[in-house]
Design a protein around this motif. Structure first.
Motif, short mmCIF file in Angstrom:
data_model
loop_
_atom_site.label_atom_id
_atom_site.label_comp_id
_atom_site.label_asym_id
_atom_site.label_seq_id
_atom_site.Cartn_x
_atom_site.Cartn_y
_atom_site.Cartn_z
N TYR A 119 0.82 -1.20 0.00
CA TYR A 119 0.00 0.00 0.00
C TYR A 119 0.86 1.25 0.00
O TYR A 119 2.04 1.23 0.34
CB TYR A 119 -0.94 -0.02 1.21
CG TYR A 119 -1.95 -1.14 1.14
CD1 TYR A 119 -3.13 -0.99 0.41
CD2 TYR A 119 -1.73 -2.36 1.77
CE1 TYR A 119 -4.06 -2.02 0.33
CE2 TYR A 119 -2.64 -3.40 1.70
CZ TYR A 119 -3.81 -3.22 0.98
OH TYR A 119 -4.71 -4.25 0.88
N LEU A 122 0.54 7.04 2.14
CA LEU A 122 -0.65 7.71 2.68
C LEU A 122 -1.61 6.70 3.28
O LEU A 122 -2.13 6.91 4.40
CB LEU A 122 -1.33 8.51 1.58
CG LEU A 122 -2.64 9.23 1.98
CD1 LEU A 122 -2.38 10.21 3.12
CD2 LEU A 122 -3.26 9.92 0.78
N THR A 123 -1.87 5.61 2.57
CA THR A 123 -2.78 4.58 3.08
C THR A 123 -2.26 3.99 4.39
O THR A 123 -3.01 3.79 5.35
CB THR A 123 -2.96 3.47 2.05
OG1 THR A 123 -3.50 4.02 0.85
CG2 THR A 123 -3.90 2.39 2.56
N ALA A 125 -0.24 5.45 6.56
CA ALA A 125 -0.34 6.46 7.62
C ALA A 125 -1.77 6.56 8.14
O ALA A 125 -2.00 6.68 9.35
CB ALA A 125 0.14 7.81 7.10
N VAL A 126 -2.74 6.51 7.23
CA VAL A 126 -4.15 6.57 7.64
C VAL A 126 -4.50 5.33 8.46
O VAL A 126 -5.16 5.42 9.51
CB VAL A 126 -5.08 6.69 6.41
CG1 VAL A 126 -6.54 6.51 6.82
CG2 VAL A 126 -4.88 8.04 5.73
N ALA A 127 -4.05 4.16 8.00
CA ALA A 127 -4.31 2.92 8.74
C ALA A 127 -3.66 2.97 10.12
O ALA A 127 -4.23 2.49 11.11
CB ALA A 127 -3.79 1.72 7.95
N THR A 129 -3.16 5.64 11.94
CA THR A 129 -3.99 6.53 12.77
C THR A 129 -5.25 5.80 13.24
O THR A 129 -5.66 5.94 14.40
CB THR A 129 -4.37 7.79 11.98
OG1 THR A 129 -3.17 8.44 11.53
CG2 THR A 129 -5.18 8.75 12.84
N VAL A 130 -5.84 5.00 12.36
CA VAL A 130 -7.02 4.22 12.74
C VAL A 130 -6.67 3.24 13.86
O VAL A 130 -7.45 3.06 14.81
CB VAL A 130 -7.60 3.48 11.51
CG1 VAL A 130 -8.67 2.49 11.94
CG2 VAL A 130 -8.16 4.48 10.50
N TYR A 175 3.26 3.68 10.73
CA TYR A 175 3.92 4.96 10.46
C TYR A 175 5.35 4.72 9.97
O TYR A 175 5.84 5.42 9.07
CB TYR A 175 3.95 5.83 11.71
CG TYR A 175 2.63 6.45 12.09
CD1 TYR A 175 1.58 6.58 11.19
CD2 TYR A 175 2.40 6.93 13.38
CE1 TYR A 175 0.37 7.14 11.54
CE2 TYR A 175 1.20 7.51 13.76
CZ TYR A 175 0.18 7.60 12.83
OH TYR A 175 -1.01 8.18 13.20
#
Length: 231
Positions: A119, A122-123, A125-127, A129-130, A175
């Motif tokens: 991935y 960005l994907t 990093a978003v994951a 954060t989730v 991250y």
């Protein structure tokens, strides 16, 4: 195009710094836990110092997963070592034995890495954060079944000498994966090794041998403290 390097000394240096921070924290922990020194390792400076070591390990592990071609092999080795530590701590401290510590987390993340690193940064990093948000929710829940401990949901009265569940801590590894994809797309070092690392070569050595150092440092610390107090 330049060929990718086998190892990046700057990554070994960061891992070595994490090892050094961890050793310092465990000396403080052992003095407080076994010798009743009035040091609060659950709050304040020493708490954050210990967490800084763990977070640095996780970030470096994530970066390393984007550089490595054998994440599955490394993951099995690290997770297997974590399971050995589970067995040993169960024998020595059954009330607080390590069920899902940092090695369990890192080993699990390495096993997932071949799939995760497909991935985008960005994907990831978003994951990440989730995962961190999910961890905030998980600590509000309690279940009597122990099977959810790796996810961050614990039974009442749960205690462990080392506990880094998937939620939220996998988020930090994610991250690191994102950082690795952004900083090392060609798997080349960012800084020249010879000029930067010669003064801290010993830290790079610690980073290159982080797993065996992790295994032996605590018995050595305990043996050293025992000798000091005995003599």
């Amino acid at each position: 195009m330049p060929q990718p390097t086998a190892r990046l000394a700057e990554i070994d240096l960061l891992r070595g710094i994490a090892i050094l921070l961890m050793i310092i924290f465990h000396i403080v922990f052992d003095l407080a836990y076994f010798y009743h020194w009035p040091v609060d390792y659950l709050n304040g400076f020493w708490y954050y110092q210990g967490k800084a070591a763990a977070v640095l390990f996780m970030l470096v592990s994530g970066i390393s997963c984007t550089l490595s071609r054998n994440s599955l092999q490394r993951g099995l080795k690290v997770l297997g070592t974590g399971l050995i530590i589970t067995a040993v701590t169960y024998l020595l401290q059954p009330a607080e034995y390590i069920r899902f510590g940092i090695l369990h987390l890192l080993g699990s993340a390495m096993l997932l890495a071949p799939w995760l690193k497909q991935y985008s940064a960005l994907t990831l990093a978003v994951a990440g954060t989730v995962c961190i948000i999910a961890g905030k929710l998980a600590i509000t829940l309690t279940l009597t079944l122990p099977w959810f401990i790796p996810l961050g949901i614990t039974p009442p009265g749960f205690a462990s000498l080392d506990y880094y569940p998937i939620f939220p801590w996998l988020g930090i590894v994610l991250y690191g994966l994102a950082a690795g994809k952004l900083l090392y797309p060609a798997k080349q070092p960012l800084w020249p090794e010879a000029a930067l690392y010669r003064p801290v070569h010993w830290l790079c050595w610690l980073g290159r041998h982080s797993l065996p150092v992790y295994l032996v440092h605590q018995p050595l610390i305990l043996a050293g403290l025992y000798l000091l107090y005995t003599l």
